[in-house]
Write an enzyme that holds these catalytic residues in place. Sequence first.
Site, PDB file in Angstrom:
ATOM      1  N   HIS A 165       0.803  -1.216   0.000  1.00  0.00           N
ATOM      2  CA  HIS A 165       0.000   0.000   0.000  1.00  0.00           C
ATOM      3  C   HIS A 165       0.836   1.266   0.000  1.00  0.00           C
ATOM      4  O   HIS A 165       0.364   2.320  -0.385  1.00  0.00           O
ATOM      5  CB  HIS A 165      -1.032  -0.055   1.125  1.00  0.00           C
ATOM      6  CG  HIS A 165      -2.090  -1.050   0.779  1.00  0.00           C
ATOM      7  ND1 HIS A 165      -1.951  -2.376   1.068  1.00  0.00           N
ATOM      8  CD2 HIS A 165      -3.235  -0.928   0.047  1.00  0.00           C
ATOM      9  CE1 HIS A 165      -2.999  -3.031   0.575  1.00  0.00           C
ATOM     10  NE2 HIS A 165      -3.788  -2.182  -0.045  1.00  0.00           N
ATOM     11  N   ARG A 167     -15.309   0.448  -1.213  1.00  0.00           N
ATOM     12  CA  ARG A 167     -14.901  -0.762  -0.506  1.00  0.00           C
ATOM     13  C   ARG A 167     -14.822  -0.414   0.973  1.00  0.00           C
ATOM     14  O   ARG A 167     -14.191   0.578   1.348  1.00  0.00           O
ATOM     15  CB  ARG A 167     -13.535  -1.239  -0.981  1.00  0.00           C
ATOM     16  CG  ARG A 167     -13.050  -2.387  -0.106  1.00  0.00           C
ATOM     17  CD  ARG A 167     -11.767  -2.965  -0.556  1.00  0.00           C
ATOM     18  NE  ARG A 167     -10.640  -2.116  -0.238  1.00  0.00           N
ATOM     19  CZ  ARG A 167      -9.412  -2.368  -0.665  1.00  0.00           C
ATOM     20  NH1 ARG A 167      -9.201  -3.412  -1.445  1.00  0.00           N
ATOM     21  NH2 ARG A 167      -8.422  -1.578  -0.346  1.00  0.00           N
ATOM     22  N   GLU A 190     -10.935 -12.333  -3.168  1.00  0.00           N
ATOM     23  CA  GLU A 190      -9.513 -12.190  -2.870  1.00  0.00           C
ATOM     24  C   GLU A 190      -8.921 -13.436  -2.223  1.00  0.00           C
ATOM     25  O   GLU A 190      -7.711 -13.543  -2.075  1.00  0.00           O
ATOM     26  CB  GLU A 190      -9.295 -11.013  -1.910  1.00  0.00           C
ATOM     27  CG  GLU A 190      -9.690  -9.678  -2.492  1.00  0.00           C
ATOM     28  CD  GLU A 190      -9.377  -8.514  -1.572  1.00  0.00           C
ATOM     29  OE1 GLU A 190      -8.440  -7.782  -1.864  1.00  0.00           O
ATOM     30  OE2 GLU A 190     -10.096  -8.358  -0.561  1.00  0.00           O
ATOM     31  N   ASP A 223      -4.394  -9.412  -3.780  1.00  0.00           N
ATOM     32  CA  ASP A 223      -4.488 -10.344  -2.658  1.00  0.00           C
ATOM     33  C   ASP A 223      -4.774 -11.763  -3.127  1.00  0.00           C
ATOM     34  O   ASP A 223      -4.308 -12.728  -2.529  1.00  0.00           O
ATOM     35  CB  ASP A 223      -5.584  -9.892  -1.684  1.00  0.00           C
ATOM     36  CG  ASP A 223      -5.048  -8.865  -0.703  1.00  0.00           C
ATOM     37  OD1 ASP A 223      -3.924  -9.052  -0.223  1.00  0.00           O
ATOM     38  OD2 ASP A 223      -5.745  -7.861  -0.454  1.00  0.00           O
ATOM     39  N   CYS A 234     -10.194  -5.513 -10.143  1.00  0.00           N
ATOM     40  CA  CYS A 234      -9.730  -4.227  -9.613  1.00  0.00           C
ATOM     41  C   CYS A 234      -8.313  -4.300  -9.056  1.00  0.00           C
ATOM     42  O   CYS A 234      -7.792  -3.321  -8.551  1.00  0.00           O
ATOM     43  CB  CYS A 234     -10.693  -3.696  -8.551  1.00  0.00           C
ATOM     44  SG  CYS A 234     -10.743  -4.713  -7.076  1.00  0.00           S
TER      45      CYS A 234
END
Length: 765
Positions: free
Chosen positions: A375, A517, A616, A640, A687
Amino acid sequence: MPLDKRDHTKLLCDIGELSGLFEDALSLDGFLQRIVAMIAEHLHCPVCSIYLYYDESQELVLTATKGLNPDSIGRVRMKLGEGLTGLSLKEMRPICERQASRNPNFKAFPGIGEEQYESFLVAPIVRGQTRIGAIVVQNSQKNYFTEEDVKVFRAVTSQLANTIETTKLLMSLNEKAQAATPKPALKELKFVKGRPASEGFAFAEALVLGGEHLFAVANREKINDPCTLEDFRRAVAATEQELEQLQQQIEERLSDVASLIFSAQLLMLKDKSFMDAIENMIRAGVNPPLAILKAVEDYVRMFQKISDSYLREKSQDVRDIGRRLLENLLGKEEAQYDLEDKIIVAEELVPSDALKLSSQKVKGIILLSGGVTSHLSILAKSLSLPLVIADAPELLALKPRTMVLMDAEQGTIYIEPGADIVKNFHEREDLRARLEKLKKEMTPVTSTMDGTRVTLLANINLLGDLKAAREFHAEGVGLYRTEFPFLVRSDFPTEEEQYVIYRKLIEGIPGKEVTFRTLDIGGDKVLSYFHHTKEENPFLGMRSIRFSLKYKDIFAAQLRAILRAGHKADLKIMFPMISSLDEFLEARSVVKQCRDELQAEGIAHHANPAVGMMVELPAVLEIIDELAQEADFFSIGTNDFIQYMLAVDRTNEKVADLYLPHHPAVLRALKKIVEAADRHHREVSVCGGMGDDDRYTAYLLGIGIRRFSIDPKNLPRVQKTISSIDLSQARRLVADILKRCRLPDISKALGSDARDQTGLNPPYR
Ligand code: PEP
Ligand code: MG
């Protein structure tokens, strides 16, 4: 030597000016060496030595000597109370011996060459009750030292205490910094291959960001210049102003996440115990710069005792505040430690560091750990901050001012590049400029070569990403990562605060669909104010939807904010990391409950948003039909999904080669997900980063993906790629690939057909 030849007054004067010698001394040890040489000369003694005392080990260590064997420096050690020197420091009094070897406390150290020096004078170096070390002078002439000598020596020692204490502190900081980051030799390092994590180029001076750099800025030669409490307070005020300005700048650019980015440092300035600690030391006679250094050290030590990433981050803040205070007190030594316009080399950073560094206008970041889908990388992309991840610790040895060229398109780093490489870099920059133009040619609608309609949506991390999303005709937001505003605060944002941000998002892309999300924290997204205990395996721990279901009040506040902000919008909500039908149903029931509450309270809200889930986890594959019956849509989070399917930590550079989107298990699983969605007439999008990578576009189209949610900056490129793909060919490609199981075979089949047409590689590998 007759006593009158010893010029005590001169010695005292010279010592008074000794702090000026910092300037000439090449090193801290060199500085102490100068002190012993000067004392030895003035007292006409062949031997003078400085021992520094370390509280933790309760040991005195020989650190500088004139006259004894230089090899004994660092080797000769004695406990407090041991030998005449240890005794002098323990009892905090000078000891003078006419014939040292006769004293029962005398401790001989064979090999240091002191046998012939029987006259022995030691004075402790102390500040108040703090033991700093001891200075010893020795002479071969028996009965050499007079009472007058003892008095003067004592005065000299106390005059030096402050300077020596500073030196000791700086030495131990340097040692710690060196121990913390073992720096392999930087022999002929010219080129390093890393991985591109956030695209862009930078050609600038490198600056290694380690613990020590914060202190290196302190103007060492001025560290003993007398300053007053008022000077310190002025420095505090200047620092406060500086931080507020930085805060304001970042707020203008990044209103959603900026709110508290420098708050920890501002808070330190207001922290009474921290400030009192410094002011009390100053009142007790400690020079302000030293008082700052000491207080910072004490705090850092305190924080480091607790092994937790939050506190590690805090010690960086404390160091940073120390650096700013020292700079404002003493002036900047040189601009070399300014972060502005530098390429930062760091071993480890947390996501909020990307914001701090961006606000301090760095040109790029080279990170030695982490993964390209971490991230921090995601945030760096949103901030248009070039980032390369390279497992190359030798980069930590880069000297300030080393010119580095980082190519975050390729992941390459050139150290002091030659003219040809720099020229090539400028040419590539020109190419980028041409591409910028090409981006303008994007069309609002995306189709394959044979005319099949494809929806391109934007992934939004920061509100700042909306500009590119609009400019490049995103048809909506396919993924809004709501956690970023949570990550940089010092507490959970309230429903109201979230509502304001979410509303800005919806208004920023008017009339288009927006998928929120829900909070996806944990893993590499640690909330500093919440994750106080470190988890052994944070990616398998209390993260994401598990967190939201455990802390339902936090979850409900977020859902209420989303439902309110989504009033009259094309609103979609999805849950991350869903592993079971029960989890999905439970999460959805909280949405319904929030909706009912808002209804009852008469607050405007969206009453019926589409509620979907991210795919995921591999666990989902076996229950995909049941999930498809319930979920309104699927969004595949390949970042993920690959991590969990292949058990490869997406943030671990050491296993990055095993993070394989084209692994047959991944490719086949993706197809099953799309088939299940089709069977139940559910929308499905990708995504995760695979959607941004041209190598997989044909495959994804071939298995039936018609919705891509990607980094907005990649929209033009991906649109161009899609428009060059013929669907029947893409289907043939899928059939071919599904027959293969060996990775090289699959790579070959994916080959150049799906390659980027623009000449630029996608940032995600
Ligand atoms: C993913 O996992 O692919 C995803 C889109 O979510 P994130 O990268 O935020 O974990
Ligand atoms: Mg994810």
